[in-house]
Each structure stands twice: as structure tokens, then as C-alpha cells.
Design a protein around this motif. Structure first.
Motif, short mmCIF file in Angstrom:
data_model
loop_
_atom_site.label_atom_id
_atom_site.label_comp_id
_atom_site.label_asym_id
_atom_site.label_seq_id
_atom_site.Cartn_x
_atom_site.Cartn_y
_atom_site.Cartn_z
N UNK A 102 0.80 -1.22 0.00
CA UNK A 102 0.00 0.00 0.00
C UNK A 102 0.84 1.28 0.00
N UNK A 103 2.13 1.17 0.32
CA UNK A 103 2.96 2.36 0.46
C UNK A 103 3.02 3.21 -0.80
N UNK A 104 3.23 2.64 -2.00
CA UNK A 104 3.30 3.49 -3.19
C UNK A 104 2.03 4.32 -3.39
N UNK A 127 -8.95 15.89 -6.03
CA UNK A 127 -8.33 15.01 -5.04
C UNK A 127 -9.22 13.85 -4.57
N UNK A 128 -10.49 14.08 -4.21
CA UNK A 128 -11.30 12.93 -3.76
C UNK A 128 -11.34 11.78 -4.77
N UNK A 129 -11.57 12.10 -6.04
CA UNK A 129 -11.61 11.05 -7.05
C UNK A 129 -10.26 10.39 -7.26
N UNK A 130 -9.20 11.19 -7.27
CA UNK A 130 -7.86 10.64 -7.47
C UNK A 130 -7.47 9.74 -6.30
N UNK A 131 -7.82 10.14 -5.08
CA UNK A 131 -7.51 9.30 -3.93
C UNK A 131 -8.23 7.97 -4.01
N UNK A 136 -7.83 2.06 -5.01
CA UNK A 136 -8.11 0.88 -5.83
C UNK A 136 -6.81 0.22 -6.26
N UNK A 137 -5.81 1.02 -6.62
CA UNK A 137 -4.53 0.45 -7.03
C UNK A 137 -3.83 -0.26 -5.87
N UNK A 138 -3.96 0.30 -4.66
CA UNK A 138 -3.40 -0.36 -3.49
C UNK A 138 -4.07 -1.69 -3.20
N UNK A 139 -5.39 -1.73 -3.39
CA UNK A 139 -6.12 -2.99 -3.18
C UNK A 139 -5.73 -4.02 -4.22
N UNK A 155 -12.28 -2.75 -7.70
CA UNK A 155 -13.05 -2.29 -8.86
C UNK A 155 -14.03 -1.19 -8.47
N UNK A 156 -14.64 -1.33 -7.28
CA UNK A 156 -15.57 -0.29 -6.81
C UNK A 156 -14.85 1.04 -6.69
N UNK A 157 -13.70 1.05 -6.01
CA UNK A 157 -12.97 2.30 -5.82
C UNK A 157 -12.51 2.89 -7.16
#
Length: 205
Positions: A102-104, A127-131, A136-139, A155-157
Motif C-alpha cells: 500500500x505504500x506506493x 483530489x477525492x476522485x484521485x484518492x 483501488x490500485x493499493x487494493x 473495482x468499486x474504488x
């Protein structure tokens, strides 16, 4: 390198390989669900107390920073206890593995916020959408050591993040609902997946 140093390095490498091939059971459904509640409470509080978040982005993002820290503490506390119980001697290696996955995404989220705040404050609405996309990428990065069905939460995120970006692009404004509701739903979905998955037959090896 002395024989002792080589032996220690080999032991560390073996522990890391074992941790990488073991289903991660540190995320408890209760703690993950609690973070969804935190997101929902933060959303309602900001909706009630912040008349126009776009005019007060400091209060808006400060509130979400507090919610994020509280959620991290809840997850970390239960994760440490569960890893000691389920993974015993591999607990430290498993924690390092979870952090590396999750760090990256986490670092990218912080740097992205700092960059927009300093150089493009007019683009803070993104920012909210990008976060959410970064979460999702961390998951997705963690799928190999978690139940495979957590990909549904990823996929949801991913979809929610781009949907929020599209919605916010209409007004370029900040809203507690577009920040908090996707996280409340996403964390609830993740908690349900962790609850129903066995962690043994459904987890990647």
C-alpha cells in the motif's frame, strides 16, 4: 560477508518468501467496517457544519485527514493483534509486506495533495476522485495475498473514483458526499468480503 551475516540474510529472505506465499489475515472485518462508519460520520458532520467546502478546503481536508488517521489506527491495532494470533513468528514480515503493497499508493496520494495545494489549488476538486483511484490500485496490489474477491472492492474504488471526477468536473467543487460515500460503501464491501471469505480456500497463494 561473514558466514553469520550470510545465514541471517538467508533467514530474512526465507521469511519474506514465506510471508509472500501466505494468505494475509491481518485485516479484520470489524475494523474495516468501522472505518466505513468513520467515513460516513465524517461525511454527515461536514455536511452539517461546512456550508461550502470549496471555500474552506483547509477545514474540508483537515477533517478527512483526521478520519484517515483514526481509520489507520483502528486497522493497525486490530491487524497487529490478528497477525500475532494467526501468523505468529511471521507477523513482522507480514506487516512489512502489507506496508510495501500500500505504500506506493499512500505516498502518491500525499505527494499529489501537496503538489496540488502548492501549485494548483484550483484543481483541489480532483483530489477525492484521485484518492479513490489510488486506493483501488493499493487494493489490486494486495490481491495476491488477500481473498481474490477483494478485487471487487478495488473495482468499486476504481469506478467510483472516475465517477467522482466526472461529477466534480461539472462544478469544480468539493463535497463531503463525493469524498465520504464511496469510502463508506467501499469499506463496507471490503468488510463483507473479508467476513465471508475463508482466507484459506479463497486466498491467493
Amino acid at each position: 560477508m561473514s558466514d553469520l551475516d550470510k545465514a541471517l540474510a538467508d533467514i530474512i529472505a526465507i521469511r519474506s518468501q514465506l510471508a509472500a506465499g501466505t494468505a494475509f489475515r491481518g485485516y479484520g472485518p470489524a475494523a474495516v467496517a468501522a472505518t466505513g462508519v468513520v467515513a460516513l460520520v465524517a461525511t454527515i458532520l461536514q455536511f452539517c457544519w461546512l456550508d461550502d467546502p470549496s471555500r474552506d478546503p483547509i477545514a474540508f481536508f483537515a477533517g478527512w485527514a483526521v478520519a484517515a488517521v483514526l481509520s489507520a489506527v483502528v486497522i493497525w491495532t486490530e491487524m497487529w493483534a490478528r497477525l500475532r494470533r494467526h501468523h505468529s513468528g511471521l507477523a513482522d514480515a507480514m506487516i512489512h509486506q502489507a506496508i510495501e503493497q500500500f505504500l506506493p499508493a499512500g505516498v502518491a496520494g500525499v505527494l499529489l495533495a501537496a503538489m496540488l495545494w502548492k501549485f494548483a489549488p484550483e484543481a483541489l476538486w480532483m483530489l477525492p476522485g484521485l484518492w479513490q483511484v489510488l486506493v483501488s490500485l493499493g487494493i489490486f496490489a494486495s490481491v495476491r495475498s488477500l481473498p481474490r474477491t477483494v478485487a471487487l472492492a478495488g473495482a468499486w474504488y476504481f469506478v467510483a473514483g472516475f465517477a467522482v471526477l466526472i461529477l466534480a468536473s461539472q462544478s469544480h467543487g468539493l463535497s463531503p458526499w463525493t469524498m465520504g460515500l464511496p469510502f463508506a460503501v467501499g469499506q463496507s464491501l471490503m468488510a463483507a468480503i473479508l467476513y465471508f471469505a475463508s482466507g484459506e480456500t479463497d486466498a491467493g497463494r
